[in-house]
Design an enzyme around this catalytic site. Sequence first.
Site, PDB file in Angstrom:
ATOM      1  N   HIS A  48     -23.660  -8.348  29.538  1.00 29.85           N
ATOM      2  CA  HIS A  48     -25.116  -8.235  29.699  1.00 29.85           C
ATOM      3  C   HIS A  48     -25.709  -7.079  28.894  1.00 29.85           C
ATOM      4  CE1 HIS A  48     -25.227 -11.367  32.647  1.00 29.85           C
ATOM      5  NE2 HIS A  48     -24.444 -10.725  33.492  1.00 29.85           N
ATOM      6  N   GLN A 159     -13.716  -9.711  38.009  1.00 27.59           N
ATOM      7  CA  GLN A 159     -14.862  -9.590  38.896  1.00 27.59           C
ATOM      8  C   GLN A 159     -14.903 -10.716  39.918  1.00 27.59           C
ATOM      9  OE1 GLN A 159     -18.100  -8.279  35.804  1.00 27.59           O
ATOM     10  NE2 GLN A 159     -18.842  -7.798  37.852  1.00 27.59           N
ATOM     11  N   GLU A 161     -17.411 -12.414  42.124  1.00 27.19           N
ATOM     12  CA  GLU A 161     -18.870 -12.484  42.259  1.00 27.19           C
ATOM     13  C   GLU A 161     -19.367 -13.918  42.400  1.00 27.19           C
ATOM     14  OE1 GLU A 161     -20.570 -10.621  38.785  1.00 27.19           O
ATOM     15  OE2 GLU A 161     -19.046 -11.432  37.455  1.00 27.19           O
ATOM     16  N   ASP A 187     -24.563 -10.501  41.204  1.00 24.13           N
ATOM     17  CA  ASP A 187     -24.268 -11.929  41.112  1.00 24.13           C
ATOM     18  C   ASP A 187     -23.617 -12.450  42.387  1.00 24.13           C
ATOM     19  OD1 ASP A 187     -25.321 -12.824  38.686  1.00 24.13           O
ATOM     20  OD2 ASP A 187     -23.682 -11.950  37.554  1.00 24.13           O
TER      21      ASP A 187
END
Length: 276
Positions: A48, A159, A161, A187
């Site tokens: 991101h 991750q 999420e 998220d």
Amino acid sequence: MTTHTLLQAFKASKPAFGAWITLPGVLNARAVAQASPHLSWVMIDCEHGLTSLQPGAAESIQAITGLGPNAPSPLVRIPATGFSNSTSWQIKYALDAGARGVLVPMVSTAEKAREIVTDSRFPPGGRRGFGSPFCHGVWSISAAEYLKSANENVVVMVQIETKEGVQNAGAIAAVDGIDCLFIGPYDLSLCLGYPPPSPDPHPDVEIIIQDILKAAHKEGKKCAIYCTSGKQSLKRAEEGFDIINVTSDSGAMAEAVAANLSAAIGEKPGAAAFRY
């Protein structure tokens, strides 16, 4: 070999605090990395954030490690998520650039976790290819020494999420070679049907966060979480999180500018604006 401050924190059994790099450029990466002696790691965010995987991440890693033997460990979050078939070559790019660890977003199954481990390790422990003329130099060791030590020193993080990731957290943590489950509360909240943290997660999401922490520790793995302030980070450290993001470059800069301008006009500080 250049000091691996994240692994030093692991061995000392103390929380490893870090910062998120969202802005591109070697000067920005270097400024963040030298901001505090309490930084164990910095995450170059190629998912991101605005830093490209090549050559951006490689240049930022060089700038960080150039600070000397006690520089924070440079880590890279790759753009491809666990749903993608592109994680393999992106892990290769990040590690060939000299990253001390990789973070793969949205990993939901043990099968994908095993694939990530395989792509992060040289044979016989994996299928990572060797050929970069740069990574061993970034680590300040010879190519032969890098081949011998990389498998033990590269930190592999995934991750958690997604809803499926939550359901499979225990199985993912049990995968040999996964070093850390990283909780992405934004998220994670959205995928579970809740609003994003502001600044703290919804109570229902908080219960799940604590369950992931327990799942990681049950398998003898580290657990990490993304925070946005020192106060929040202290709370997470007291809860037993091993790796904690404290702030981001863009967030800290905006917060400091706003706070100082408020002080300049004699305005009392109000509630902080929503920042990632």
